[in-house]
Write an enzyme that holds these catalytic residues in place. Structure first.
Site, PDB file in Angstrom:
ATOM      1  N   MET A   1     -13.285  21.083   3.237  1.00  0.00           N
ATOM      2  CA  MET A   1     -14.217  21.688   4.203  1.00  0.00           C
ATOM      3  C   MET A   1     -13.830  23.141   4.443  1.00  0.00           C
ATOM      4  O   MET A   1     -12.643  23.486   4.336  1.00  0.00           O
ATOM      5  CB  MET A   1     -14.143  20.932   5.530  1.00  0.00           C
ATOM      6  CG  MET A   1     -14.370  19.441   5.383  1.00  0.00           C
ATOM      7  SD  MET A   1     -14.261  18.623   6.976  1.00  0.00           S
ATOM      8  CE  MET A   1     -14.404  16.902   6.465  1.00  0.00           C
TER       9      MET A   1
ATOM     10  N   ASP B   1     -11.923  15.223   0.699  1.00  0.00           N
ATOM     11  CA  ASP B   1     -12.918  16.053   1.391  1.00  0.00           C
ATOM     12  C   ASP B   1     -12.358  17.455   1.602  1.00  0.00           C
ATOM     13  O   ASP B   1     -11.336  17.615   2.274  1.00  0.00           O
ATOM     14  CB  ASP B   1     -13.237  15.446   2.763  1.00  0.00           C
ATOM     15  CG  ASP B   1     -14.023  14.150   2.626  1.00  0.00           C
ATOM     16  OD1 ASP B   1     -15.051  14.156   1.932  1.00  0.00           O
ATOM     17  OD2 ASP B   1     -13.594  13.140   3.210  1.00  0.00           O
TER      18      ASP B   1
ATOM     19  N   ASP C   1     -21.228   7.908   1.144  1.00  0.00           N
ATOM     20  CA  ASP C   1     -20.060   8.439   1.851  1.00  0.00           C
ATOM     21  C   ASP C   1     -20.308   8.448   3.355  1.00  0.00           C
ATOM     22  O   ASP C   1     -21.185   9.166   3.844  1.00  0.00           O
ATOM     23  CB  ASP C   1     -19.794   9.864   1.339  1.00  0.00           C
ATOM     24  CG  ASP C   1     -18.515  10.465   1.898  1.00  0.00           C
ATOM     25  OD1 ASP C   1     -17.753   9.761   2.582  1.00  0.00           O
ATOM     26  OD2 ASP C   1     -18.285  11.666   1.623  1.00  0.00           O
TER      27      ASP C   1
ATOM     28  N   MET D   1     -17.431  20.342   0.936  1.00  0.00           N
ATOM     29  CA  MET D   1     -18.402  20.633   2.004  1.00  0.00           C
ATOM     30  C   MET D   1     -18.194  22.099   2.366  1.00  0.00           C
ATOM     31  O   MET D   1     -17.609  22.429   3.408  1.00  0.00           O
ATOM     32  CB  MET D   1     -18.145  19.696   3.196  1.00  0.00           C
ATOM     33  CG  MET D   1     -18.682  18.298   2.939  1.00  0.00           C
ATOM     34  SD  MET D   1     -17.920  17.069   4.001  1.00  0.00           S
ATOM     35  CE  MET D   1     -16.470  16.715   3.032  1.00  0.00           C
TER      36      MET D   1
ATOM     37  N   HIS E   1     -10.924   9.813  -2.917  1.00  0.00           N
ATOM     38  CA  HIS E   1     -11.931  10.775  -2.438  1.00  0.00           C
ATOM     39  C   HIS E   1     -11.266  11.834  -1.550  1.00  0.00           C
ATOM     40  O   HIS E   1     -10.609  11.510  -0.560  1.00  0.00           O
ATOM     41  CB  HIS E   1     -13.001  10.015  -1.653  1.00  0.00           C
ATOM     42  CG  HIS E   1     -14.165  10.833  -1.219  1.00  0.00           C
ATOM     43  ND1 HIS E   1     -15.259  11.060  -2.034  1.00  0.00           N
ATOM     44  CD2 HIS E   1     -14.420  11.478  -0.054  1.00  0.00           C
ATOM     45  CE1 HIS E   1     -16.147  11.800  -1.378  1.00  0.00           C
ATOM     46  NE2 HIS E   1     -15.656  12.078  -0.168  1.00  0.00           N
TER      47      HIS E   1
ATOM     48  N   SER F   1     -11.172   7.596   1.125  1.00  0.00           N
ATOM     49  CA  SER F   1     -11.166   8.986   1.577  1.00  0.00           C
ATOM     50  C   SER F   1      -9.931   9.187   2.442  1.00  0.00           C
ATOM     51  O   SER F   1      -9.748   8.487   3.437  1.00  0.00           O
ATOM     52  CB  SER F   1     -12.421   9.267   2.402  1.00  0.00           C
ATOM     53  OG  SER F   1     -12.229  10.445   3.162  1.00  0.00           O
TER      54      SER F   1
ATOM     55  N   HIS G   1     -14.910  16.209  -2.966  1.00  0.00           N
ATOM     56  CA  HIS G   1     -16.190  16.446  -2.282  1.00  0.00           C
ATOM     57  C   HIS G   1     -16.076  17.756  -1.503  1.00  0.00           C
ATOM     58  O   HIS G   1     -15.368  17.820  -0.502  1.00  0.00           O
ATOM     59  CB  HIS G   1     -16.447  15.242  -1.363  1.00  0.00           C
ATOM     60  CG  HIS G   1     -17.646  15.364  -0.478  1.00  0.00           C
ATOM     61  ND1 HIS G   1     -17.823  14.569   0.646  1.00  0.00           N
ATOM     62  CD2 HIS G   1     -18.743  16.159  -0.538  1.00  0.00           C
ATOM     63  CE1 HIS G   1     -18.960  14.879   1.221  1.00  0.00           C
ATOM     64  NE2 HIS G   1     -19.538  15.846   0.536  1.00  0.00           N
TER      65      HIS G   1
ATOM     66  N   MET H   1     -24.998  11.120   1.484  1.00  0.00           N
ATOM     67  CA  MET H   1     -24.234  11.108   2.739  1.00  0.00           C
ATOM     68  C   MET H   1     -24.872  10.083   3.673  1.00  0.00           C
ATOM     69  O   MET H   1     -26.070  10.160   3.966  1.00  0.00           O
ATOM     70  CB  MET H   1     -24.243  12.485   3.406  1.00  0.00           C
ATOM     71  CG  MET H   1     -23.422  13.563   2.723  1.00  0.00           C
ATOM     72  SD  MET H   1     -21.682  13.177   2.427  1.00  0.00           S
ATOM     73  CE  MET H   1     -21.065  12.799   4.067  1.00  0.00           C
TER      74      MET H   1
HETATM   75  C1  DX5 Z   1     -17.319  12.953   5.997  1.00  0.00           C
HETATM   76  C2  DX5 Z   1     -16.538  12.769   4.748  1.00  0.00           C
HETATM   77  C3  DX5 Z   1     -16.173  11.363   4.412  1.00  0.00           C
HETATM   78  C4  DX5 Z   1     -15.310  10.668   5.428  1.00  0.00           C
HETATM   79  C5  DX5 Z   1     -15.657   9.211   5.415  1.00  0.00           C
HETATM   80  O1  DX5 Z   1     -17.731  14.272   6.042  1.00  0.00           O
HETATM   81  O2  DX5 Z   1     -17.252  13.280   3.642  1.00  0.00           O
HETATM   82  O3  DX5 Z   1     -15.604  11.267   3.122  1.00  0.00           O
HETATM   83  O4  DX5 Z   1     -13.940  10.813   5.194  1.00  0.00           O
HETATM   84  O5  DX5 Z   1     -14.953   8.599   6.430  1.00  0.00           O
HETATM   85  P1  DX5 Z   1     -15.418   7.252   7.121  1.00  0.00           P
HETATM   86  O6  DX5 Z   1     -15.306   6.168   6.099  1.00  0.00           O
HETATM   87  O7  DX5 Z   1     -14.445   7.116   8.234  1.00  0.00           O
HETATM   88  O8  DX5 Z   1     -16.815   7.449   7.602  1.00  0.00           O
HETATM   89 ZN    ZN Z   2     -16.609  12.865   1.535  1.00  0.00          ZN
END
Ligand code: DX5
Ligand code: ZN
Length: 207
Positions: free
Chosen positions: A33, A31, A168, A64, A29, A6, A62, A132
């Site tokens: 948001m 993210d 994740d 969010m 990956h 990620s 992903h 999650m």
């Molecule tokens: C959190 C994200 C993850 C995050 C994971 O909302 O969806 O993908 O980047 O990071 P680590 O491995 O640091 O928990």
């Molecule tokens: Zn994620």
């Protein structure tokens, strides 16, 4: 078990060299948001369009976001391997149809407080279920071990339906072993990976 780095906690001053060095990643990956579904913002389309040029592995996006359909639509030109939206979000049916009609792998994510049962209305359409293992929104949090119960439950569903299980959040050298034992297919790894001197060496080590 496979690993999907990620980039949320990647070193942004060396984004190009870091992303192009991740040769042993199974997927990358990403993210996305909206500052509403989660109390944070991350990347917009234009940055990820550039990441898509540098990447060495398929994208695993992903979302969010409260209204995922418009985000799914916007990211379609990048042809990711999977797009994952949250079951707690709006327009879930429509977003899934959008992904399917563009031959993108369909992923559905569940927050820590959401039971596995919530995915059942969509199960036939899913290629990936994302459990999650932290509250979504931030990297660097601790792995919630009790979420592995959901992985067990999902394994029972796997005998009837075809999808992969991804976790994740909070994956490190200890928690990755718990994920392996629970037969997780793909583990997202963020801050732990980018703490390594050579992140791709870590990916090679755990192959
Ligand atoms: C959190 C994200 C993850 C995050 C994971 O909302 O969806 O993908 O980047 O990071 P680590 O491995 O640091 O928990
Ligand atoms: Zn994620």
């Amino acid at each position: 078990m496979k690993y999907a780095p990620s980039i949320l906690n990647a070193p942004f001053d060396q984004l190009k060299s870091t992303i192009s060095s991740l040769k042993d990643a199974f997927m990358l990956h990403i993210d996305i948001m909206d500052g509403h579904f989660v109390p944070n913002l991350s990347f917009g389309y234009d940055i990820i369009k550039q990441v898509n040029v540098w990447k060495k592995a398929p994208l695993d996006i992903h979302f969010m976001t409260t209204h995922p359909a418009k985000w799914v639509e916007q990211f379609l030109p990048l042809l990711p391997q999977y797009m994952t939206i949250h079951v707690e979000a709006k327009d879930v049916d429509y977003s899934i149809q959008l992904m399917k009609s563009h031959h993108i792998g369909v992923g559905l994510a569940i927050k820590p407080s959401t039971p596995v049962e919530m995915i059942m209305p969509y199960i036939q359409d899913l290629d990936l279920v994302l459990v999650m293992t932290v509250e979504p929104g931030f990297g660097g949090q601790s792995f919630m071990v009790d979420m592995l119960e959901k992985v067990k439950q999902l394994h029972q569903l796997k005998s009837k339906y075809e999808f992969i299980i991804e976790v994740d959040g909070g994956v490190n050298d200890e928690t990755r072993l718990l994920c392996e034992d629970a037969l997780v297919d793909v583990a997202v790894v963020g801050s732990h990976l980018f703490k390594q001197e050579v992140p791709n060496d870590w990916l090679k080590k755990v192959l």
